[in-house]
Design a protein around this motif. Structure first.
Motif, short mmCIF file in Angstrom:
data_model
loop_
_atom_site.label_atom_id
_atom_site.label_comp_id
_atom_site.label_asym_id
_atom_site.label_seq_id
_atom_site.Cartn_x
_atom_site.Cartn_y
_atom_site.Cartn_z
N UNK A 1 8.88 84.50 41.77
CA UNK A 1 8.61 83.25 41.06
C UNK A 1 9.70 83.04 40.02
N UNK A 2 10.77 82.32 40.38
CA UNK A 2 11.88 82.15 39.44
C UNK A 2 11.49 81.31 38.23
N UNK A 3 12.03 81.70 37.08
CA UNK A 3 11.78 80.94 35.85
C UNK A 3 13.07 80.50 35.18
N UNK A 4 14.21 81.13 35.52
CA UNK A 4 15.48 80.78 34.89
C UNK A 4 16.57 80.59 35.94
N UNK B 1 13.22 72.52 40.41
CA UNK B 1 12.78 71.91 39.16
C UNK B 1 11.99 72.92 38.34
N UNK B 2 12.06 72.81 37.03
CA UNK B 2 11.23 73.61 36.16
C UNK B 2 11.86 74.90 35.67
N UNK B 3 13.07 75.23 36.14
CA UNK B 3 13.72 76.45 35.66
C UNK B 3 14.36 76.19 34.29
N UNK B 4 14.33 77.19 33.43
CA UNK B 4 15.08 77.12 32.18
C UNK B 4 16.52 77.44 32.54
N UNK B 5 17.44 76.53 32.21
CA UNK B 5 18.81 76.59 32.68
C UNK B 5 19.75 77.07 31.57
#
Length: 139
Positions: free
Chosen positions: A111-114, A129-133
C-alpha cells in the motif's frame, strides 16, 4: 484480543533468495530515481522499508553497488541464479532494508503512501493519486 503483526514474505523468480518481514513498514512507496528505473526496467520501483531487526533472509544474494543520492553506497541484492531483484541494503551492516514490492508473495499487502525522486518521473509513468510526493528524499 490484540492483532498479530503483519508478516510479509517474498523472494526471487526461482525461489532461492527469500525474505520475511514482520510488522508495519517504515516506508512504502514508489521510487522514480534513474537507478531504480534502470534496475527495474520500468518507470519506478515499488518499495517497502523495514528495520533490519524485522527482517530475515535466506539463500545466496549477489550485490550491485552504486553511489546513492547521499553519496554512500546503494546496495541492491539479486538472485545469482535467476537475476531477480529482491531487496536493498547490506545484511549485517545497515539498520534498515528495502524490499521490492514486486517480489512479495502476496502483492495485495503493498500500500504505497509516498513517491520519492518524483522530479525524475518519466511522463509515461503514471503516479497514483493520494501519494505524498517528494522531489528527492523525505527530510
Amino acid at each position: 484480543m490484540s492483532k498479530s503483526p503483519t508478516r510479509y514474505s517474498g523472494g526471487c523468480l526461482c525461489g532461492r533468495l527469500r525474505y520475511e518481514a514482520e510488522g508495519d513498514p517504515l516506508l512504502s512507496g514508489h521510487c522514480y530515481c534513474s537507478d531504480c528505473r534502470k534496475a527495474s526496467g520500468s518507470g519506478f520501483i515499488p518499495f517497502m522499508g523495514f528495520a533490519s531487526t524485522a527482517m530475515r533472509f535466506s539463500g545466496e544474494a549477489r550485490q550491485f553497488r552504486s553511489t546513492s543520492f547521499r553519496g554512500s553506497d546503494a546496495v541492491r541484492n539479486f538472485c545469482p541464479a535467476c537475476g531477480g531483484l529482491v531487496f536493498g541494503g547490506e545484511v549485517g551492516k545497515d539498520v534498515s532494508h528495502t524490499i521490492y514490492a514486486g517480489s512479495l508473495d502476496d502483492p495485495s499487502l503493498f500500500h504505497p503512501t509516498i513517491a520519492i525522486f518524483a522530479r525524475n518521473r518519466p511522463d509515461w509513468a503514471v503516479m497514483p493519486l493520494g501519494l505524498t510526493v517528494f522531489d528527492t528524499l523525505p527530510a
